[in-house]
Motif scaffolding. Structure first.
Motif, mmCIF file in Angstrom:
data_model
loop_
_atom_site.group_PDB
_atom_site.id
_atom_site.type_symbol
_atom_site.label_atom_id
_atom_site.label_comp_id
_atom_site.label_asym_id
_atom_site.label_seq_id
_atom_site.Cartn_x
_atom_site.Cartn_y
_atom_site.Cartn_z
ATOM 1 N N THR A 99 37.673 38.358 44.383
ATOM 2 C CA THR A 99 37.475 39.605 43.653
ATOM 3 C C THR A 99 38.765 40.015 42.941
ATOM 4 O OG1 THR A 99 35.792 40.302 45.226
ATOM 5 C CG2 THR A 99 36.773 42.024 43.862
ATOM 6 N N ALA A 100 39.886 39.938 43.651
ATOM 7 C CA ALA A 100 41.167 40.290 43.046
ATOM 8 C C ALA A 100 41.486 39.354 41.881
ATOM 9 C CB ALA A 100 42.280 40.238 44.092
ATOM 10 N N HIS A 101 41.194 38.067 42.037
ATOM 11 C CA HIS A 101 41.430 37.101 40.968
ATOM 12 C C HIS A 101 40.589 37.438 39.736
ATOM 13 C CE1 HIS A 101 40.696 33.257 38.847
ATOM 14 N NE2 HIS A 101 41.998 33.111 39.026
ATOM 15 N N SER A 102 39.344 37.808 39.942
ATOM 16 C CA SER A 102 38.461 38.158 38.825
ATOM 17 C C SER A 102 38.958 39.405 38.099
ATOM 18 C CB SER A 102 37.038 38.385 39.319
ATOM 19 O OG SER A 102 36.518 37.192 39.847
ATOM 20 N N VAL A 103 39.447 40.379 38.843
ATOM 21 C CA VAL A 103 39.954 41.605 38.227
ATOM 22 C C VAL A 103 41.186 41.295 37.379
ATOM 23 C CG1 VAL A 103 41.075 43.816 38.738
ATOM 24 C CG2 VAL A 103 38.992 43.171 39.936
ATOM 25 N N VAL A 104 42.081 40.468 37.894
ATOM 26 C CA VAL A 104 43.286 40.106 37.152
ATOM 27 C C VAL A 104 42.907 39.313 35.897
ATOM 28 C CG1 VAL A 104 45.394 38.706 37.240
ATOM 29 C CG2 VAL A 104 44.819 40.217 39.139
ATOM 30 N N GLU A 105 41.991 38.375 36.006
ATOM 31 C CA GLU A 105 41.562 37.583 34.854
ATOM 32 C C GLU A 105 40.925 38.473 33.788
ATOM 33 O OE1 GLU A 105 41.618 34.292 33.875
ATOM 34 O OE2 GLU A 105 43.080 34.004 35.468
ATOM 35 N N ALA A 106 40.094 39.431 34.197
ATOM 36 C CA ALA A 106 39.446 40.323 33.232
ATOM 37 C C ALA A 106 40.484 41.199 32.531
ATOM 38 C CB ALA A 106 38.405 41.191 33.932
ATOM 39 N N ALA A 107 41.460 41.695 33.267
ATOM 40 C CA ALA A 107 42.504 42.517 32.649
ATOM 41 C C ALA A 107 43.319 41.692 31.661
ATOM 42 C CB ALA A 107 43.409 43.101 33.737
#
Length: 99
Positions: free
Chosen positions: A26-34
């Protein structure tokens, strides 16, 4: 007794590992989206700057629709709501032409 504790410990560790993996993804997805949003904003700013720097002679002009020059109404014709109608024996017939 030791088997029961071992089984509970393995069961608890499995849930902790699963939860940790979920949180990491989840944290990885948030960073990638940002990061993707940041890149998109940068590209948009760059495109707008290049568009402003482009000479206006290279930009296409908006096409103008052709103007129709309607023919004058004949004696048995009338203009109703921008459409041409012709008088017939028992009413009116629409003619597909502007007036």
């Amino acid at each position: 007794m030791d088997d029961q504790r071992t089984a509970n410990a393995i069961h608890t560790i499995w849930w902790q590992v699963a939860l940790g993996g979920f949180l990491a993804l989840t944290a990885h997805s948030v960073v990638e989206a940002a990061y993707a949003r940041y890149q998109l904003q940068q590209l948009t700013r760059q495109f707008e700057a290049e568009l402003k720097a482009m000479p206006s002679s290279l930009l296409p002009d908006a096409p103008t629709p052709p103007r129709e020059h309607p023919m004058p109404l004949r004696q048995n014709e009338r203009c109703i709501q921008g459409r041409r109608f012709e008088r017939v024996q028992n009413g009116w017939r629409q003619i597909n032409a502007p007036c």
